[in-house]
Design a protein around this motif. Structure first.
Motif, PDB file in Angstrom:
ATOM      1  N   UNK A 186     -15.078   7.876  -6.339  1.00  0.00           N
ATOM      2  CA  UNK A 186     -14.193   8.818  -5.653  1.00  0.00           C
ATOM      3  C   UNK A 186     -14.925  10.112  -5.316  1.00  0.00           C
ATOM      4  N   UNK A 187     -15.739  10.606  -6.245  1.00  0.00           N
ATOM      5  CA  UNK A 187     -16.482  11.837  -5.990  1.00  0.00           C
ATOM      6  C   UNK A 187     -17.546  11.634  -4.921  1.00  0.00           C
ATOM      7  N   UNK A 188     -18.069  10.410  -4.814  1.00  0.00           N
ATOM      8  CA  UNK A 188     -19.123  10.128  -3.831  1.00  0.00           C
ATOM      9  C   UNK A 188     -18.576   9.766  -2.458  1.00  0.00           C
ATOM     10  N   UNK A 189     -17.269   9.543  -2.368  1.00  0.00           N
ATOM     11  CA  UNK A 189     -16.669   9.068  -1.116  1.00  0.00           C
ATOM     12  C   UNK A 189     -16.726  10.129  -0.019  1.00  0.00           C
ATOM     13  N   UNK A 190     -16.937   9.675   1.199  1.00  0.00           N
ATOM     14  CA  UNK A 190     -16.927  10.585   2.350  1.00  0.00           C
ATOM     15  C   UNK A 190     -15.542  11.189   2.536  1.00  0.00           C
ATOM     16  N   UNK A 191     -14.501  10.372   2.317  1.00  0.00           N
ATOM     17  CA  UNK A 191     -13.119  10.839   2.385  1.00  0.00           C
ATOM     18  C   UNK A 191     -12.396  10.290   1.159  1.00  0.00           C
ATOM     19  N   UNK A 192     -12.158  11.144   0.182  1.00  0.00           N
ATOM     20  CA  UNK A 192     -11.565  10.697  -1.079  1.00  0.00           C
ATOM     21  C   UNK A 192     -10.186  10.088  -0.868  1.00  0.00           C
ATOM     22  N   UNK A 193      -9.407  10.611   0.075  1.00  0.00           N
ATOM     23  CA  UNK A 193      -8.058  10.108   0.295  1.00  0.00           C
ATOM     24  C   UNK A 193      -8.079   8.685   0.864  1.00  0.00           C
ATOM     25  N   UNK A 194      -9.141   8.342   1.596  1.00  0.00           N
ATOM     26  CA  UNK A 194      -9.284   6.983   2.115  1.00  0.00           C
ATOM     27  C   UNK A 194      -9.733   6.043   0.996  1.00  0.00           C
ATOM     28  N   UNK A 195     -10.650   6.518   0.149  1.00  0.00           N
ATOM     29  CA  UNK A 195     -11.184   5.684  -0.929  1.00  0.00           C
ATOM     30  C   UNK A 195     -10.179   5.479  -2.048  1.00  0.00           C
ATOM     31  N   UNK A 196      -9.293   6.471  -2.255  1.00  0.00           N
ATOM     32  CA  UNK A 196      -8.372   6.449  -3.388  1.00  0.00           C
ATOM     33  C   UNK A 196      -7.511   5.189  -3.467  1.00  0.00           C
ATOM     34  N   UNK A 197      -6.835   4.756  -2.403  1.00  0.00           N
ATOM     35  CA  UNK A 197      -6.005   3.548  -2.542  1.00  0.00           C
ATOM     36  C   UNK A 197      -6.830   2.293  -2.836  1.00  0.00           C
ATOM     37  N   UNK A 198      -8.076   2.247  -2.363  1.00  0.00           N
ATOM     38  CA  UNK A 198      -8.925   1.091  -2.655  1.00  0.00           C
ATOM     39  C   UNK A 198      -9.344   1.094  -4.131  1.00  0.00           C
ATOM     40  N   UNK A 199      -9.611   2.293  -4.674  1.00  0.00           N
ATOM     41  CA  UNK A 199      -9.938   2.393  -6.095  1.00  0.00           C
ATOM     42  C   UNK A 199      -8.739   1.986  -6.938  1.00  0.00           C
ATOM     43  N   UNK A 200      -7.557   2.433  -6.541  1.00  0.00           N
ATOM     44  CA  UNK A 200      -6.341   2.060  -7.261  1.00  0.00           C
ATOM     45  C   UNK A 200      -6.082   0.566  -7.174  1.00  0.00           C
ATOM     46  N   UNK A 201      -6.344  -0.001  -5.999  1.00  0.00           N
ATOM     47  CA  UNK A 201      -6.159  -1.452  -5.858  1.00  0.00           C
ATOM     48  C   UNK A 201      -7.071  -2.196  -6.827  1.00  0.00           C
ATOM     49  N   UNK A 202      -8.335  -1.802  -6.911  1.00  0.00           N
ATOM     50  CA  UNK A 202      -9.259  -2.481  -7.821  1.00  0.00           C
ATOM     51  C   UNK A 202      -8.785  -2.364  -9.269  1.00  0.00           C
ATOM     52  N   UNK A 203      -8.276  -1.183  -9.627  1.00  0.00           N
ATOM     53  CA  UNK A 203      -7.759  -0.990 -10.980  1.00  0.00           C
ATOM     54  C   UNK A 203      -6.536  -1.873 -11.221  1.00  0.00           C
ATOM     55  N   UNK A 204      -5.641  -1.920 -10.242  1.00  0.00           N
ATOM     56  CA  UNK A 204      -4.429  -2.727 -10.382  1.00  0.00           C
ATOM     57  C   UNK A 204      -4.749  -4.216 -10.400  1.00  0.00           C
ATOM     58  N   UNK A 205      -5.738  -4.628  -9.630  1.00  0.00           N
ATOM     59  CA  UNK A 205      -6.058  -6.059  -9.582  1.00  0.00           C
ATOM     60  C   UNK A 205      -6.540  -6.558 -10.948  1.00  0.00           C
ATOM     61  N   UNK A 206      -7.384  -5.767 -11.594  1.00  0.00           N
ATOM     62  CA  UNK A 206      -7.836  -6.159 -12.920  1.00  0.00           C
ATOM     63  C   UNK A 206      -6.677  -6.292 -13.884  1.00  0.00           C
ATOM     64  N   UNK A 207      -5.735  -5.371 -13.781  1.00  0.00           N
ATOM     65  CA  UNK A 207      -4.550  -5.400 -14.635  1.00  0.00           C
ATOM     66  C   UNK A 207      -3.680  -6.618 -14.323  1.00  0.00           C
ATOM     67  N   UNK A 208      -3.439  -6.869 -13.032  1.00  0.00           N
ATOM     68  CA  UNK A 208      -2.582  -7.985 -12.642  1.00  0.00           C
ATOM     69  C   UNK A 208      -3.208  -9.333 -13.004  1.00  0.00           C
ATOM     70  N   UNK A 209      -4.522  -9.457 -12.830  1.00  0.00           N
ATOM     71  CA  UNK A 209      -5.192 -10.700 -13.207  1.00  0.00           C
ATOM     72  C   UNK A 209      -4.941 -11.008 -14.685  1.00  0.00           C
ATOM     73  N   UNK A 210      -5.056  -9.994 -15.516  1.00  0.00           N
ATOM     74  CA  UNK A 210      -4.858 -10.179 -16.957  1.00  0.00           C
ATOM     75  C   UNK A 210      -3.409 -10.534 -17.270  1.00  0.00           C
ATOM     76  N   UNK A 211      -2.472  -9.818 -16.653  1.00  0.00           N
ATOM     77  CA  UNK A 211      -1.051 -10.057 -16.929  1.00  0.00           C
ATOM     78  C   UNK A 211      -0.653 -11.481 -16.551  1.00  0.00           C
TER      79      UNK A 211
END
Length: 269
Positions: A186-211
């Motif tokens: 997120x800190x390295x992203x050219x546009x943090x607001x664009x990168x943010x939902x993709x980072x959240x998706x990756x976090x959620x996917x790991x959680x959903x896979x486990x659930x």
């Protein structure tokens, strides 16, 4: 946020042999000017942050990453700083100023601490807040400060209290914790607001896979579970600037009732 227990409760309503579709997605707003992270709302003179929870979590994560704030508890005193520094360099076997996974594993073995692979990865991600794969001295110091009690008995109670998630805002605390391993990108992203939902998706996917894998056995018979993940894109609603909302699909898997993946869209480009 209900986890495996909630998945099991939902699955108990599926008829024997029936199937279910699970859809999950972080959301992001795009306003009429094309700005990401905000959107106009019906009945409001001014738009607002979208997703507000995600943006608040990204600010929290940014402060942790920059060292402006500790995740929990007070800053280290001079005495504890010296202890922490000495301990860090004792773990840093090759003295390169970083702790890698092998050095972390060696420390746990020396302390006779046995963790599963999943538990080790969770611990390591708590330390490696930048997400680059190694632990710097500043990251280790921040972890030390937020997990070890103060030398001052008067501070101990306050320190322990801060380790407890606020039950009145538990969901927001959870979002911030999920996002911590993605601080670096997120800190390295050219546009943090664009990168943010993709980072959240990756976090959620790991959680959903486990659930889903853990809860699949609650699906009766030979029912299947289809899981669709993506990003929900909210746009202005109403007035001359009214637009359609969009869903950006990013992954889809189908599981059997034993939690095995029987279809993965990554295998079918």
């Amino acid at each position: 946020f209900g986890g495996v227990t909630a998945f099991g409760a939902m699955a108990s309503h599926i008829p024997d042999g029936g199937h279910t579709l699970v859809v999950y997605a972080p959301h992001v707003g795009v306003d009429s000017t094309g700005a990401v992270g905000t959107v106009e709302r019906v009945g409001r003179a001014k738009g607002g942050a979208c997703c507000g929870s995600a943006i608040a979590a990204s600010a929290y994560v940014s402060n942790i990453y920059s060292g402006a704030a500790a995740k929990y508890g007070p800053a280290l005193g001079n005495a504890n700083e010296a202890i922490c520094r000495k301990f860090f360099h004792s773990v840093d076997g090759n003295d390169d100023g970083l702790i890698d996974k092998s050095e972390c594993s060696a420390l746990l073995a020396k302390l006779n601490i046995n963790l599963s692979a999943a538990e080790f990865e969770t611990l390591y991600s708590e330390l490696d807040t930048s997400g680059v794969g190694t632990i710097s001295e500043s990251e280790f110091s921040a972890w030390y400060a937020r997990n070890l009690p103060s030398d001052n008995p008067q501070d101990a109670g306050a320190h322990q209290a801060k380790l407890t998630v606020d039950p009145t805002d538990a969901q927001q605390s959870f979002v911030g914790t999920m996002l911590l391993p993605h601080a670096g990108r997120l800190e390295a992203a050219e546009n943090k607001m664009v990168e943010l939902p993709f980072a959240l998706f990756d976090a959620q996917k790991g959680l959903m896979d486990h659930i889903v894998k853990a809860g699949a056995g609650n699906v009766a018979g030979k029912g299947k579970i289809a899981v669709l993940g993506g990003i929900q894109i909210n746009t202005p609603n109403g007035g001359d600037d009214a637009m359609e909302d969009y869903f950006l699909p990013l992954s889809m898997e189908v599981y059997d009732h034993r939690g095995n993946v029987i279809f993965d869209d990554n295998d079918h480009p």
